[in-house]
Design a protein around this motif. Structure first.
Motif, mmCIF file in Angstrom:
data_model
loop_
_atom_site.group_PDB
_atom_site.id
_atom_site.type_symbol
_atom_site.label_atom_id
_atom_site.label_comp_id
_atom_site.label_asym_id
_atom_site.label_seq_id
_atom_site.Cartn_x
_atom_site.Cartn_y
_atom_site.Cartn_z
ATOM 1 N N ASP A 69 0.858 -1.185 0.000
ATOM 2 C CA ASP A 69 0.000 0.000 0.000
ATOM 3 C C ASP A 69 0.892 1.231 0.000
ATOM 4 O OD1 ASP A 69 0.970 0.170 2.585
ATOM 5 O OD2 ASP A 69 -0.838 -0.647 3.491
ATOM 6 N N ASN A 70 0.310 2.399 0.279
ATOM 7 C CA ASN A 70 1.058 3.660 0.206
ATOM 8 C C ASN A 70 1.794 3.987 1.501
ATOM 9 O OD1 ASN A 70 -1.106 4.204 1.838
ATOM 10 N ND2 ASN A 70 -1.681 6.121 0.844
ATOM 11 N N THR A 71 1.833 3.044 2.445
ATOM 12 C CA THR A 71 2.498 3.312 3.714
ATOM 13 C C THR A 71 3.994 3.535 3.528
ATOM 14 O OG1 THR A 71 0.857 1.929 4.841
ATOM 15 C CG2 THR A 71 2.865 2.470 6.046
ATOM 16 N N LEU A 72 4.634 2.650 2.776
ATOM 17 C CA LEU A 72 6.079 2.780 2.573
ATOM 18 C C LEU A 72 6.442 4.008 1.737
ATOM 19 C CD1 LEU A 72 8.822 1.544 3.188
ATOM 20 C CD2 LEU A 72 8.613 0.210 1.091
ATOM 21 N N PRO A 73 5.747 4.310 0.622
ATOM 22 C CA PRO A 73 6.069 5.560 -0.088
ATOM 23 C C PRO A 73 5.922 6.807 0.775
ATOM 24 C CG PRO A 73 4.788 4.125 -1.507
ATOM 25 C CD PRO A 73 4.796 3.481 -0.144
ATOM 26 N N ARG A 74 4.909 6.826 1.653
ATOM 27 C CA ARG A 74 4.751 7.981 2.536
ATOM 28 C C ARG A 74 5.910 8.071 3.518
ATOM 29 N NH1 ARG A 74 0.138 6.762 5.022
ATOM 30 N NH2 ARG A 74 1.201 5.866 6.834
ATOM 31 N N SER A 75 6.300 6.938 4.096
ATOM 32 C CA SER A 75 7.429 6.965 5.025
ATOM 33 C C SER A 75 8.736 7.276 4.308
ATOM 34 C CB SER A 75 7.539 5.623 5.756
ATOM 35 O OG SER A 75 7.876 4.588 4.850
ATOM 36 N N LEU A 76 8.840 6.886 3.044
ATOM 37 C CA LEU A 76 10.017 7.240 2.259
ATOM 38 C C LEU A 76 10.109 8.753 2.086
ATOM 39 C CD1 LEU A 76 12.444 6.434 0.516
ATOM 40 C CD2 LEU A 76 10.871 6.168 -1.417
ATOM 41 N N GLY A 77 8.957 9.396 1.819
ATOM 42 C CA GLY A 77 8.949 10.855 1.731
ATOM 43 C C GLY A 77 9.323 11.509 3.046
ATOM 44 N N VAL A 78 8.872 10.923 4.151
ATOM 45 C CA VAL A 78 9.236 11.448 5.468
ATOM 46 C C VAL A 78 10.739 11.329 5.689
ATOM 47 C CG1 VAL A 78 8.975 11.114 7.952
ATOM 48 C CG2 VAL A 78 6.969 11.014 6.472
ATOM 49 N N SER A 79 11.311 10.195 5.311
ATOM 50 C CA SER A 79 12.752 10.004 5.479
ATOM 51 C C SER A 79 13.541 11.004 4.646
ATOM 52 C CB SER A 79 13.143 8.576 5.086
ATOM 53 O OG SER A 79 12.639 7.638 6.009
ATOM 54 N N VAL A 80 13.087 11.254 3.424
ATOM 55 C CA VAL A 80 13.765 12.224 2.570
ATOM 56 C C VAL A 80 13.689 13.615 3.188
ATOM 57 C CG1 VAL A 80 13.720 13.371 0.322
ATOM 58 C CG2 VAL A 80 13.430 10.887 0.468
ATOM 59 N N TYR A 218 10.463 9.624 19.843
ATOM 60 C CA TYR A 218 9.812 10.937 19.844
ATOM 61 C C TYR A 218 8.568 11.025 18.964
ATOM 62 C CZ TYR A 218 14.308 12.304 21.871
ATOM 63 O OH TYR A 218 15.419 12.400 22.663
ATOM 64 N N LEU A 219 8.398 10.137 17.989
ATOM 65 C CA LEU A 219 7.270 10.214 17.063
ATOM 66 C C LEU A 219 6.271 9.114 17.384
ATOM 67 C CD1 LEU A 219 9.150 10.893 13.683
ATOM 68 C CD2 LEU A 219 8.181 12.554 15.300
ATOM 69 N N SER A 220 5.163 9.491 17.970
ATOM 70 C CA SER A 220 4.130 8.512 18.325
ATOM 71 C C SER A 220 3.124 8.300 17.210
ATOM 72 C CB SER A 220 3.403 8.968 19.592
ATOM 73 O OG SER A 220 2.823 10.258 19.411
ATOM 74 N N ASP A 221 3.016 9.246 16.280
ATOM 75 C CA ASP A 221 2.093 9.122 15.164
ATOM 76 C C ASP A 221 2.734 8.266 14.080
ATOM 77 O OD1 ASP A 221 0.196 9.354 13.222
ATOM 78 O OD2 ASP A 221 0.246 11.541 13.081
ATOM 79 N N ALA A 222 2.073 7.138 13.744
ATOM 80 C CA ALA A 222 2.645 6.224 12.752
ATOM 81 C C ALA A 222 2.759 6.872 11.372
ATOM 82 C CB ALA A 222 1.804 4.954 12.656
ATOM 83 N N LYS A 223 1.921 7.862 11.083
ATOM 84 C CA LYS A 223 1.987 8.528 9.782
ATOM 85 C C LYS A 223 3.242 9.396 9.643
ATOM 86 C CE LYS A 223 -2.996 8.639 9.014
ATOM 87 N NZ LYS A 223 -4.186 9.496 8.753
ATOM 88 N N LYS A 224 3.895 9.707 10.753
ATOM 89 C CA LYS A 224 5.111 10.503 10.726
ATOM 90 C C LYS A 224 6.376 9.656 10.808
ATOM 91 C CE LYS A 224 2.992 14.617 12.782
ATOM 92 N NZ LYS A 224 3.059 15.610 13.880
ATOM 93 N N TRP A 225 6.214 8.350 10.813
ATOM 94 C CA TRP A 225 7.375 7.480 10.916
ATOM 95 C C TRP A 225 8.236 7.561 9.657
ATOM 96 C CZ3 TRP A 225 4.894 2.358 13.057
ATOM 97 C CH2 TRP A 225 4.687 2.512 14.439
ATOM 98 N N PRO A 226 9.540 7.666 9.803
ATOM 99 C CA PRO A 226 10.425 7.537 8.635
ATOM 100 C C PRO A 226 10.510 6.093 8.188
ATOM 101 C CG PRO A 226 11.721 7.811 10.627
ATOM 102 C CD PRO A 226 10.286 7.988 11.033
ATOM 103 N N MET A 227 11.167 5.873 7.080
ATOM 104 C CA MET A 227 11.187 4.554 6.476
ATOM 105 C C MET A 227 11.865 3.522 7.363
ATOM 106 S SD MET A 227 12.523 3.411 2.700
ATOM 107 C CE MET A 227 14.233 3.676 3.147
ATOM 108 N N GLN A 228 12.922 3.906 8.073
ATOM 109 C CA GLN A 228 13.643 2.933 8.884
ATOM 110 C C GLN A 228 12.764 2.362 9.997
ATOM 111 O OE1 GLN A 228 16.363 1.943 7.745
ATOM 112 N NE2 GLN A 228 16.778 3.580 6.301
ATOM 113 N N VAL A 265 17.601 -3.751 0.676
ATOM 114 C CA VAL A 265 17.760 -3.095 -0.629
ATOM 115 C C VAL A 265 17.002 -1.770 -0.653
ATOM 116 C CG1 VAL A 265 17.269 -3.304 -3.093
ATOM 117 C CG2 VAL A 265 18.143 -5.268 -1.836
ATOM 118 N N VAL A 266 15.760 -1.776 -0.188
ATOM 119 C CA VAL A 266 14.949 -0.557 -0.200
ATOM 120 C C VAL A 266 15.552 0.508 0.709
ATOM 121 C CG1 VAL A 266 12.691 0.394 0.411
ATOM 122 C CG2 VAL A 266 12.840 -1.781 -0.797
ATOM 123 N N GLY A 267 16.094 0.101 1.850
ATOM 124 C CA GLY A 267 16.643 1.078 2.783
ATOM 125 C C GLY A 267 18.013 1.601 2.405
ATOM 126 N N THR A 268 18.732 0.842 1.564
ATOM 127 C CA THR A 268 20.103 1.225 1.221
ATOM 128 C C THR A 268 20.195 1.935 -0.119
ATOM 129 O OG1 THR A 268 20.887 -0.713 2.427
ATOM 130 C CG2 THR A 268 22.454 0.357 0.975
#
Length: 293
Positions: A69-80, A218-228, A265-268
């Protein structure tokens, strides 16, 4: 143009160097190739073959599971966002403080340097840091993962030492032309520091990209989680240690090992793509052409 012929000993030495470097390169490249190949392999093949570089039966189940689903792309944007924003914060505070401490006429310079060195030996710990972040109202905000690590003491000392090696003639000539400290830093110091900026920007960016512990605290909201952090949750879910509501429990999950390899692979991969654009600055001379005559 006369060229000197290498002796037999020098040729043997060069051959030995090339062989050694080739072995070191293979020792680094082969595990990466195995991880990539394993992320496309099936459960049977991973269990039956101890090492392979090309899977017999290519399957994308691991990547389908990760990108379901779009969970990983959203967290990827957060990580960026955290990586870019955090790196800019790091560079701003580190370079401005390093420049100030590199000036011998700064009042209290030695006191600040001793305090910085003290932080390299003793730290407040997790609980005091958490209480400070909480008292500042930064919990569950991206500032909580960027501001507490705004300055790395070791990087600050290295950059300060680099600034001190820049010839004073350049700084004095800029002051004669009417530049203040900000003008000297912007017009003289930073243009001569491109290799240093690129190097420490990469160090800070890799640290932000790989960090999951601060976000987990520090981030309790799952929508704000970075990819890692999200990838950590996926690994726990894939091994049966955690269930995530964002994924369909009826989905047949691929083998655990292939999920872990796909996550590596995705994280590196994103951070590896940055290296070719920064590598050219590493070997450049900093003061070439800066002082003439």
């Amino acid at each position: 143009m006369n060229t000197r012929h290498l002796s037999v000993g020098e040729k043997l030495f060069d051959i030995a160097n090339y062989l050694f470097l080739a072995i070191v390169a293979l020792a680094m490249i082969l595990p990466v190739m195995y991880i990539v190949a394993g992320s496309f392999a099936s459960d049977l093949e991973i269990g039956s073959r101890s090492f392979f570089l090309i899977p017999k039966d290519i399957t994308f189940d691991a990547y389908k599971f990760v990108f379901k689903d779009n969970t990983l792309p959203r967290s990827l944007g957060v990580s960026v966002f955290i990586t870019i924003g955090g790196t800019l914060v790091n560079l701003f505070f580190t370079f401005t403080m390093a420049y100030a401490l590199s000036r011998s006429h700064m009042i209290g310079r030695n006191v600040f340097m001793n305090l910085i060195i003290f932080t390299m030996v003793f730290s407040g710990g997790i609980i005091p840091t958490y209480l400070v972040v909480k008292s500042l109202g930064l919990l569950n905000t991206y500032w909580a993962v960027m501001l507490p690590v705004a300055i790395n003491a070791f990087n600050l000392i290295v950059i300060k030492s680099f600034f001190q090696e820049i010839p004073n003639e350049l700084i004095e000539s800029a002051r004669i032309d009417g530049c203040n400290d900000i003008g000297v830093l912007w017009r003289i110091i930073l243009p001569l520091s491109k290799p240093v900026i690129a190097t420490f920007a990469l160090f800070y960016a890799v640290a932000h990209w790989n960090d999951f512990f601060n976000a987990l605290i520090y981030l309790s909201d799952a929508k704000k989680w970075p990819m890692q952090v999200l990838l950590r949750q996926i690994v726990l879910m894939a091994t049966g240690s955690l269930e995530m509501g964002t994924y369909d429990p009826t989905y047949v999950k691929p083998p655990d090992q292939s999920i872990k390899m796909a996550i590596i692979v995705v994280g590196t991969l994103p951070i590896l793509l940055v290296y070719p654009f920064i590598q050219k600055y590493f070997a450049k001379g900093v003061l070439i052409g800066a002082v003439k005559g």
